[in-house]
Design a protein around this motif. Structure first.
Motif, mmCIF file in Angstrom:
data_model
loop_
_atom_site.group_PDB
_atom_site.id
_atom_site.type_symbol
_atom_site.label_atom_id
_atom_site.label_comp_id
_atom_site.label_asym_id
_atom_site.label_seq_id
_atom_site.Cartn_x
_atom_site.Cartn_y
_atom_site.Cartn_z
ATOM 1 N N ILE A 57 0.867 -1.176 0.000
ATOM 2 C CA ILE A 57 0.000 0.000 0.000
ATOM 3 C C ILE A 57 0.906 1.230 0.000
ATOM 4 O O ILE A 57 1.715 1.404 0.902
ATOM 5 C CB ILE A 57 -0.909 0.029 1.250
ATOM 6 C CG1 ILE A 57 -1.763 -1.229 1.343
ATOM 7 C CG2 ILE A 57 -1.768 1.291 1.270
ATOM 8 C CD1 ILE A 57 -2.807 -1.367 0.291
ATOM 9 N N THR A 58 0.761 2.076 -1.030
ATOM 10 C CA THR A 58 1.588 3.286 -1.104
ATOM 11 C C THR A 58 0.778 4.567 -0.947
ATOM 12 O O THR A 58 1.290 5.563 -0.466
ATOM 13 C CB THR A 58 2.348 3.347 -2.445
ATOM 14 O OG1 THR A 58 1.407 3.278 -3.513
ATOM 15 C CG2 THR A 58 3.354 2.192 -2.552
ATOM 16 N N THR A 59 -0.484 4.530 -1.384
ATOM 17 C CA THR A 59 -1.339 5.718 -1.310
ATOM 18 C C THR A 59 -2.726 5.332 -0.801
ATOM 19 O O THR A 59 -3.361 4.439 -1.359
ATOM 20 C CB THR A 59 -1.480 6.392 -2.688
ATOM 21 O OG1 THR A 59 -0.182 6.683 -3.200
ATOM 22 C CG2 THR A 59 -2.281 7.680 -2.582
ATOM 23 N N ILE A 60 -3.162 6.025 0.231
ATOM 24 C CA ILE A 60 -4.479 5.802 0.814
ATOM 25 C C ILE A 60 -5.342 7.024 0.526
ATOM 26 O O ILE A 60 -4.971 8.143 0.879
ATOM 27 C CB ILE A 60 -4.395 5.569 2.333
ATOM 28 C CG1 ILE A 60 -3.553 4.322 2.621
ATOM 29 C CG2 ILE A 60 -5.788 5.451 2.944
ATOM 30 C CD1 ILE A 60 -3.222 4.125 4.098
ATOM 31 N N LEU A 61 -6.476 6.796 -0.112
ATOM 32 C CA LEU A 61 -7.441 7.853 -0.372
ATOM 33 C C LEU A 61 -8.459 7.845 0.755
ATOM 34 O O LEU A 61 -9.031 6.803 1.069
ATOM 35 C CB LEU A 61 -8.144 7.626 -1.712
ATOM 36 C CG LEU A 61 -9.288 8.576 -2.055
ATOM 37 C CD1 LEU A 61 -8.803 10.015 -2.163
ATOM 38 C CD2 LEU A 61 -9.965 8.142 -3.347
ATOM 39 N N CYS A 62 -8.661 9.006 1.370
ATOM 40 C CA CYS A 62 -9.600 9.120 2.483
ATOM 41 C C CYS A 62 -10.577 10.255 2.197
ATOM 42 O O CYS A 62 -10.270 11.422 2.438
ATOM 43 C CB CYS A 62 -8.846 9.349 3.789
ATOM 44 S SG CYS A 62 -9.899 9.300 5.248
ATOM 45 N N PRO A 63 -11.765 9.919 1.677
ATOM 46 C CA PRO A 63 -12.782 10.954 1.470
ATOM 47 C C PRO A 63 -13.254 11.508 2.814
ATOM 48 O O PRO A 63 -13.471 10.765 3.765
ATOM 49 C CB PRO A 63 -13.919 10.206 0.766
ATOM 50 C CG PRO A 63 -13.273 8.987 0.183
ATOM 51 C CD PRO A 63 -12.190 8.632 1.145
ATOM 52 N N VAL A 64 -13.405 12.829 2.877
ATOM 53 C CA VAL A 64 -13.780 13.502 4.125
ATOM 54 C C VAL A 64 -14.968 14.414 3.854
ATOM 55 O O VAL A 64 -14.906 15.267 2.970
ATOM 56 C CB VAL A 64 -12.593 14.338 4.666
ATOM 57 C CG1 VAL A 64 -12.983 15.108 5.908
ATOM 58 C CG2 VAL A 64 -11.382 13.460 4.921
ATOM 59 N N ASP A 65 -16.049 14.220 4.623
ATOM 60 C CA ASP A 65 -17.182 15.144 4.525
ATOM 61 C C ASP A 65 -17.386 15.889 5.851
ATOM 62 O O ASP A 65 -18.396 16.541 6.046
ATOM 63 C CB ASP A 65 -18.458 14.429 4.093
ATOM 64 C CG ASP A 65 -18.959 13.401 5.103
ATOM 65 O OD1 ASP A 65 -18.361 13.265 6.189
ATOM 66 O OD2 ASP A 65 -19.963 12.734 4.802
ATOM 67 N N PHE A 66 -16.416 15.773 6.745
ATOM 68 C CA PHE A 66 -16.374 16.455 8.043
ATOM 69 C C PHE A 66 -17.422 15.931 9.024
ATOM 70 O O PHE A 66 -17.672 16.553 10.040
ATOM 71 C CB PHE A 66 -16.458 17.987 7.888
ATOM 72 C CG PHE A 66 -15.453 18.518 6.913
ATOM 73 C CD1 PHE A 66 -14.098 18.534 7.238
ATOM 74 C CD2 PHE A 66 -15.836 18.955 5.656
ATOM 75 C CE1 PHE A 66 -13.157 18.995 6.335
ATOM 76 C CE2 PHE A 66 -14.903 19.414 4.746
ATOM 77 C CZ PHE A 66 -13.553 19.433 5.089
ATOM 78 N N SER A 67 -18.003 14.780 8.735
ATOM 79 C CA SER A 67 -18.932 14.132 9.661
ATOM 80 C C SER A 67 -18.127 13.329 10.683
ATOM 81 O O SER A 67 -16.912 13.133 10.532
ATOM 82 C CB SER A 67 -19.869 13.195 8.902
ATOM 83 O OG SER A 67 -19.123 12.118 8.346
ATOM 84 N N ASP A 68 -18.808 12.839 11.719
ATOM 85 C CA ASP A 68 -18.143 11.975 12.697
ATOM 86 C C ASP A 68 -17.583 10.728 12.024
ATOM 87 O O ASP A 68 -16.488 10.281 12.347
ATOM 88 C CB ASP A 68 -19.111 11.572 13.812
ATOM 89 C CG ASP A 68 -19.471 12.740 14.723
ATOM 90 O OD1 ASP A 68 -18.723 13.749 14.731
ATOM 91 O OD2 ASP A 68 -20.495 12.643 15.428
ATOM 92 N N ALA A 69 -18.337 10.184 11.063
ATOM 93 C CA ALA A 69 -17.888 8.973 10.367
ATOM 94 C C ALA A 69 -16.592 9.225 9.602
ATOM 95 O O ALA A 69 -15.667 8.403 9.646
ATOM 96 C CB ALA A 69 -18.976 8.486 9.412
ATOM 97 N N SER A 70 -16.499 10.356 8.914
ATOM 98 C CA SER A 70 -15.281 10.613 8.140
ATOM 99 C C SER A 70 -14.109 10.981 9.038
ATOM 100 O O SER A 70 -12.963 10.664 8.742
ATOM 101 C CB SER A 70 -15.512 11.663 7.061
ATOM 102 O OG SER A 70 -15.681 12.941 7.600
ATOM 103 N N ARG A 71 -14.378 11.637 10.164
ATOM 104 C CA ARG A 71 -13.290 11.937 11.110
ATOM 105 C C ARG A 71 -12.723 10.642 11.705
ATOM 106 O O ARG A 71 -11.517 10.510 11.889
ATOM 107 C CB ARG A 71 -13.779 12.867 12.208
ATOM 108 C CG ARG A 71 -14.076 14.268 11.697
ATOM 109 C CD ARG A 71 -14.531 15.209 12.801
ATOM 110 N NE ARG A 71 -15.057 16.446 12.278
ATOM 111 C CZ ARG A 71 -14.318 17.449 11.816
ATOM 112 N NH1 ARG A 71 -13.017 17.356 11.798
ATOM 113 N NH2 ARG A 71 -14.882 18.553 11.369
ATOM 114 N N LYS A 72 -13.619 9.686 11.954
ATOM 115 C CA LYS A 72 -13.177 8.376 12.443
ATOM 116 C C LYS A 72 -12.367 7.660 11.349
ATOM 117 O O LYS A 72 -11.349 7.021 11.639
ATOM 118 C CB LYS A 72 -14.406 7.554 12.840
ATOM 119 C CG LYS A 72 -14.095 6.288 13.579
ATOM 120 C CD LYS A 72 -15.407 5.645 14.061
ATOM 121 C CE LYS A 72 -15.165 4.321 14.727
ATOM 122 N NZ LYS A 72 -16.444 3.670 15.095
ATOM 123 N N ALA A 73 -12.788 7.800 10.098
ATOM 124 C CA ALA A 73 -12.059 7.189 8.981
ATOM 125 C C ALA A 73 -10.649 7.770 8.858
ATOM 126 O O ALA A 73 -9.702 7.044 8.552
ATOM 127 C CB ALA A 73 -12.829 7.378 7.679
#
Length: 150
Positions: free
Chosen positions: A4-20
């Motif tokens: 794994i070299t690059t991790i994409l992390c979509p963020v919508d500023f919700s609690d779920a995305s902050r946990k992600a």
């Protein structure tokens, strides 16, 4: 072995995305991978507002999202992570799928709001679409939505 070299992390500023983001940090640390944080601003239908109240347009939302994303990214960089970020306008699932190819992501880590029943049927599920169509593994970090009558 698969690296794994690059991790994409979509963020919508919700609690779920902050946990992600927290999960993405742990994976990136253990795999020495870079992180790409992505926010997607959905286009809003144009409507005439006879009250003349100002409604933020996509450009304003894009600018505000970028400022918020850069705060998270700077925290990551100060923590020793290789991180970058971007904001795109479009359908969230489509943009995320395009960004996987664009940034050569080997892994997507994203939050899910855990919608059930009618709200999921009406709203659809960005996470579900990404899981079905992504050409790389997708880790879904769930936060359950409290049950309530709609």
């Amino acid at each position: 072995m698969f690296k794994i070299t690059t991790i994409l992390c979509p963020v919508d500023f919700s609690d779920a995305s902050r946990k992600a983001v927290q999960y993405a940090k742990e994976f990136a640390r253990s795999m020495e991978a870079s992180l790409y944080l992505l926010n997607v601003v959905e286009p809003r239908p144009m409507a005439v507002d006879i009250s003349l109240n100002y409604v933020p347009l996509e450009a304003d939302l894009e600018k505000a999202s970028m400022e918020d994303l850069e705060v998270i990214m700077q925290e990551l960089i100060h923590g020793g992570f290789k991180a970058s970020c971007g904001v795109e306008i479009g359908n969230p699932a489509d943009v995320i799928l395009d960004k996987i190819d664009e940034c050569n992501a080997n892994l997507v880590i994203m939050g899910s709001h855990g919608k059930k029943g009618l709200s999921r049927l009406i709203m659809g599920s960005v996470a579900e679409t990404v899981v079905r169509k992504a050409n790389c593994p997708v880790l879904i970090v769930k936060t359950e939505e409290k049950e309530f009558i709609e």
